[in-house]
Design a protein around this motif. Structure first.
Motif, PDB file in Angstrom:
ATOM      1  N   ASN A   1       0.819  -1.207   0.000  1.00  0.00           N
ATOM      2  CA  ASN A   1       0.000   0.000   0.000  1.00  0.00           C
ATOM      3  C   ASN A   1       0.858   1.265   0.000  1.00  0.00           C
ATOM      4  N   ARG A   2       2.119   1.127  -0.335  1.00  0.00           N
ATOM      5  CA  ARG A   2       3.004   2.292  -0.314  1.00  0.00           C
ATOM      6  C   ARG A   2       2.576   3.290  -1.382  1.00  0.00           C
ATOM      7  N   THR A   3       2.928   4.520  -1.169  1.00  0.00           N
ATOM      8  CA  THR A   3       2.560   5.547  -2.149  1.00  0.00           C
ATOM      9  C   THR A   3       3.462   5.417  -3.363  1.00  0.00           C
ATOM     10  N   ARG A   4       2.860   5.471  -4.483  1.00  0.00           N
ATOM     11  CA  ARG A   4       3.598   5.358  -5.735  1.00  0.00           C
ATOM     12  C   ARG A   4       3.427   6.643  -6.517  1.00  0.00           C
ATOM     13  N   LYS A   5       4.255   6.810  -7.527  1.00  0.00           N
ATOM     14  CA  LYS A   5       4.099   7.973  -8.397  1.00  0.00           C
ATOM     15  C   LYS A   5       2.776   7.851  -9.131  1.00  0.00           C
ATOM     16  N   THR A   6       1.974   8.849  -9.009  1.00  0.00           N
ATOM     17  CA  THR A   6       0.710   8.828  -9.735  1.00  0.00           C
ATOM     18  C   THR A   6       0.924   9.548 -11.052  1.00  0.00           C
ATOM     19  N   ARG A   7       0.454   8.948 -12.091  1.00  0.00           N
ATOM     20  CA  ARG A   7       0.655   9.563 -13.397  1.00  0.00           C
ATOM     21  C   ARG A   7      -0.545  10.381 -13.805  1.00  0.00           C
ATOM     22  N   GLY A   8      -1.565  10.433 -12.985  1.00  0.00           N
ATOM     23  CA  GLY A   8      -2.721  11.268 -13.274  1.00  0.00           C
ATOM     24  C   GLY A   8      -3.671  10.614 -14.262  1.00  0.00           C
ATOM     25  N   ASP A   9      -4.660  11.368 -14.659  1.00  0.00           N
ATOM     26  CA  ASP A   9      -5.681  10.877 -15.574  1.00  0.00           C
ATOM     27  C   ASP A   9      -5.413  11.280 -17.019  1.00  0.00           C
ATOM     28  N   GLY A  10      -4.289  11.875 -17.289  1.00  0.00           N
ATOM     29  CA  GLY A  10      -3.990  12.375 -18.627  1.00  0.00           C
ATOM     30  C   GLY A  10      -4.097  11.340 -19.727  1.00  0.00           C
ATOM     31  N   PRO A  11      -3.367  10.234 -19.656  1.00  0.00           N
ATOM     32  CA  PRO A  11      -3.436   9.244 -20.741  1.00  0.00           C
ATOM     33  C   PRO A  11      -4.829   8.636 -20.914  1.00  0.00           C
ATOM     34  N   GLU A  12      -5.524   8.404 -19.807  1.00  0.00           N
ATOM     35  CA  GLU A  12      -6.859   7.826 -19.915  1.00  0.00           C
ATOM     36  C   GLU A  12      -7.839   8.794 -20.562  1.00  0.00           C
ATOM     37  N   LEU A  13      -7.738  10.067 -20.175  1.00  0.00           N
ATOM     38  CA  LEU A  13      -8.646  11.060 -20.762  1.00  0.00           C
ATOM     39  C   LEU A  13      -8.339  11.304 -22.234  1.00  0.00           C
ATOM     40  N   ASP A  14      -7.058  11.262 -22.606  1.00  0.00           N
ATOM     41  CA  ASP A  14      -6.698  11.411 -24.016  1.00  0.00           C
ATOM     42  C   ASP A  14      -7.266  10.257 -24.838  1.00  0.00           C
ATOM     43  N   GLY A  15      -7.156   9.039 -24.304  1.00  0.00           N
ATOM     44  CA  GLY A  15      -7.709   7.886 -25.012  1.00  0.00           C
ATOM     45  C   GLY A  15      -9.214   7.968 -25.135  1.00  0.00           C
ATOM     46  N   TYR A  16      -9.881   8.449 -24.090  1.00  0.00           N
ATOM     47  CA  TYR A  16     -11.334   8.603 -24.139  1.00  0.00           C
ATOM     48  C   TYR A  16     -11.737   9.664 -25.156  1.00  0.00           C
ATOM     49  N   ALA A  17     -10.972  10.745 -25.233  1.00  0.00           N
ATOM     50  CA  ALA A  17     -11.270  11.795 -26.211  1.00  0.00           C
ATOM     51  C   ALA A  17     -11.107  11.254 -27.629  1.00  0.00           C
ATOM     52  N   ARG A  18     -10.066  10.459 -27.881  1.00  0.00           N
ATOM     53  CA  ARG A  18      -9.896   9.861 -29.206  1.00  0.00           C
ATOM     54  C   ARG A  18     -11.038   8.900 -29.529  1.00  0.00           C
ATOM     55  N   PHE A  19     -11.487   8.137 -28.515  1.00  0.00           N
ATOM     56  CA  PHE A  19     -12.598   7.222 -28.720  1.00  0.00           C
ATOM     57  C   PHE A  19     -13.868   7.986 -29.073  1.00  0.00           C
ATOM     58  N   CYS A  20     -14.145   9.053 -28.331  1.00  0.00           N
ATOM     59  CA  CYS A  20     -15.345   9.848 -28.619  1.00  0.00           C
ATOM     60  C   CYS A  20     -15.273  10.457 -30.014  1.00  0.00           C
ATOM     61  N   ALA A  21     -14.086  10.947 -30.400  1.00  0.00           N
ATOM     62  CA  ALA A  21     -13.933  11.543 -31.726  1.00  0.00           C
ATOM     63  C   ALA A  21     -14.155  10.490 -32.810  1.00  0.00           C
ATOM     64  N   ALA A  22     -13.670   9.277 -32.597  1.00  0.00           N
ATOM     65  CA  ALA A  22     -13.856   8.202 -33.570  1.00  0.00           C
ATOM     66  C   ALA A  22     -15.321   7.812 -33.669  1.00  0.00           C
ATOM     67  N   MET A  23     -16.033   7.806 -32.566  1.00  0.00           N
ATOM     68  CA  MET A  23     -17.455   7.464 -32.578  1.00  0.00           C
ATOM     69  C   MET A  23     -18.271   8.540 -33.289  1.00  0.00           C
ATOM     70  N   GLU A  24     -17.944   9.780 -33.038  1.00  0.00           N
ATOM     71  CA  GLU A  24     -18.647  10.879 -33.691  1.00  0.00           C
ATOM     72  C   GLU A  24     -18.362  10.871 -35.201  1.00  0.00           C
ATOM     73  N   LYS A  25     -17.143  10.560 -35.581  1.00  0.00           N
ATOM     74  CA  LYS A  25     -16.779  10.539 -36.990  1.00  0.00           C
ATOM     75  C   LYS A  25     -17.541   9.431 -37.715  1.00  0.00           C
ATOM     76  N   SER A  26     -17.671   8.261 -37.058  1.00  0.00           N
ATOM     77  CA  SER A  26     -18.363   7.159 -37.733  1.00  0.00           C
ATOM     78  C   SER A  26     -19.853   7.428 -37.822  1.00  0.00           C
ATOM     79  N   HIS A  27     -20.425   8.148 -36.903  1.00  0.00           N
ATOM     80  CA  HIS A  27     -21.864   8.441 -36.951  1.00  0.00           C
ATOM     81  C   HIS A  27     -22.192   9.553 -37.933  1.00  0.00           C
TER      82      HIS A  27
END
Length: 73
Positions: free
Chosen positions: A44-70
């Motif tokens: 349970n030691r504290t580790r370096k947190t990398r934040g939500d940046g990569p996950e949010l970027d991937g979600y934004a790309r997913f949303c853009a791909a879904m909007e483009k296909s629709h």
């Protein structure tokens, strides 16, 4: 009455060994508890947190791909 006293003396003779055996058996769960506590604190030691940046970027790309296909159909 004599037999009762003799049996009590025999119990005192190996009482030390029994006491040490009991202590050894009590040490096993104590060592296991200490080991579990150390492992839990290490896991349970504290580790370096990398934040939500990569996950949010991937979600934004997913949303853009879904909007483009629709929009193209």
């Amino acid at each position: 009455m004599v037999n009762l006293l003799i049996s009590q003396l025999r119990l005192l003779e190996w009482g030390w060994e029994v006491g040490m055996g009991v202590l050894v058996w009590l040490l096993i769960p104590l060592v296991a508890a200490v080991g579990a506590g150390l492992w839990g604190s290490w896991a349970n030691r504290t580790r370096k947190t990398r934040g939500d940046g990569p996950e949010l970027d991937g979600y934004a790309r997913f949303c853009a791909a879904m909007e483009k296909s629709h929009t193209s159909t």
